[in-house]
Design a protein around this motif. Structure first.
Motif, PDB file in Angstrom:
ATOM      1  N   ASP A 162      96.233 -20.976  84.442  1.00 42.18           N
ATOM      2  CA  ASP A 162      96.973 -22.193  84.101  1.00 42.18           C
ATOM      3  C   ASP A 162      97.695 -22.735  85.324  1.00 42.18           C
ATOM      4  N   ALA A 163      97.320 -23.946  85.724  1.00 37.82           N
ATOM      5  CA  ALA A 163      97.952 -24.616  86.860  1.00 37.82           C
ATOM      6  C   ALA A 163      98.791 -25.802  86.396  1.00 37.82           C
ATOM      7  N   SER A 164      99.275 -25.733  85.150  1.00 41.43           N
ATOM      8  CA  SER A 164     100.102 -26.823  84.631  1.00 41.43           C
ATOM      9  C   SER A 164     101.516 -26.778  85.192  1.00 41.43           C
ATOM     10  N   ALA A 165     101.926 -25.619  85.750  1.00 41.70           N
ATOM     11  CA  ALA A 165     103.281 -25.420  86.281  1.00 41.70           C
ATOM     12  C   ALA A 165     104.351 -25.690  85.223  1.00 41.70           C
ATOM     13  N   ASP A 166     104.038 -25.352  83.986  1.00 40.67           N
ATOM     14  CA  ASP A 166     104.933 -25.585  82.852  1.00 40.67           C
ATOM     15  C   ASP A 166     105.333 -24.234  82.269  1.00 40.67           C
ATOM     16  N   LEU A 167     106.541 -23.764  82.614  1.00 43.88           N
ATOM     17  CA  LEU A 167     106.992 -22.451  82.144  1.00 43.88           C
ATOM     18  C   LEU A 167     107.181 -22.410  80.633  1.00 43.88           C
TER      19      LEU A 167
END
Length: 307
Positions: A162-167
């Motif tokens: 996942d490269a959404s960078a959404d913790l």
């Protein structure tokens, strides 16, 4: 799939100045990254969009033939054409490959139900376990939590990069999927916090250049030494930002030229890294190596075997 816990290197494809695949340079890169947990061949960092099918086959075969320790190999097979992905399973020799990385369909912006149907068809057809790849910054669509959770139920899908960078999304996915479903960071800078909430590691661009330093950071995080991992990552943050300043893999190839691994040649429509970027990254690279010599980074062996 414990083989894919830790640092996986999203290998670049080195080119000669004439923009042909540079196999001697690829051998140097494989030797340089030999201590990573696994290699990813033909991911987006490999400029797979500009490689011919024959070149992809040659690169994969070369990596397999230059893998004396039988390091796990993940092969990128993704497209916005579901049928093409499935057909590729028949066309590529996947012996010696351990898993498939398949990017979310790009450009066409499918619905979430379309994404589920796409991956279900791929996982049904794949002779190897499949890792989902969510990278909304490149594909134009985010695989939402419910979509990833639904796909995690498929017996042939073992995790997500996942490269959404959404913790927040990461926490929701990790808490709602089986314990053996891997959540792998697709963003180098987010690796330590993602591991701290249950992530399994990273498929990295940065690790092409500084595999020992970043590998130590990943292992410290996996060992629960978040403070040490954060301190080490802080030494790499500016360098990580610079890697993506002019696009990927433009930055990492510039960095690899500085490190003496391969030259910075890319294929159009990408352009080679600027002299300004090269100058800045050269200074940063020297600083990282000085920090490494001062033992600010724990050795890979010590990090892996820390209690």
């Amino acid at each position: 799939m414990e083989s894919f816990i830790g640092q996986g290197i999203a290998l670049v494809t080195p080119f000669t100045k004439e923009r042909e695949v540079d196999f001697p340079a690829l051998k140097k890169l494989l030797d340089h990254t030999k201590d990573a947990e696994y290699w990813v061949v033909n991911g987006t960092t490999a400029e797979s969009a500009t490689l011919t099918k024959n070149e992809k086959k040659q690169v994969l075969e070369f990596v397999k033939q230059n893998n004396p320790t039988n390091k796990p190999i993940m092969f990128g097979n993704g497209s916005n054409n579901t049928a093409e992905v499935i057909e590729n399973f028949k066309e590529f020799d996947l012996s010696g490959v351990d898993a498939i990385l398949s990017v979310c369909p790009y450009y066409v912006k499918p619905s979430q139900q379309g994404i589920i149907a796409h991956y279900t068809a791929i996982a049904d057809a794949s002779p190897l376990p499949v890792l989902l790849y969510n990278v909304p910054g490149r594909t134009g669509v985010n695989m939402n939590v419910d979509t990833i959770v639904e796909l995690s139920k498929h017996k042939n899908i073992f995790g997500v990069k996942d490269a959404s960078a959404d913790l927040t999304q990461a926490m929701r996915v990790i808490s709602a999927t089986p314990d053996n479903f891997l959540y792998i960071s697709g963003d180098d800078a987010m690796t330590v916090p993602i591991i701290s909430i249950g992530g399994s590691g990273v498929i990295t661009v940065l690790g092409n250049v500084v595999p020992q330093e970043f590998g130590s950071t990943v292992q410290q995080a996996l060992n629960g030494n978040s403070k040490q991992a954060t301190m080490q990552m802080s030494q790499l943050l500016d360098y990580t930002d610079a890697l993506f300043e002019e696009g990927n893999p433009v930055g990492v190839k510039t960095a690899l030229e500085i490190a003496g691994i391969c030259n910075k040649t890319v294929r159009l429509p990408l352009m080679e890294g600027s002299e300004l970027l090269q100058s800045k990254m050269s200074v940063m690279y020297d600083q990282i190596k000085i920090s490494s010599k001062k033992s600010m980074f724990v050795s890979n062996f010590d990090a892996r075997h820390a209690i």
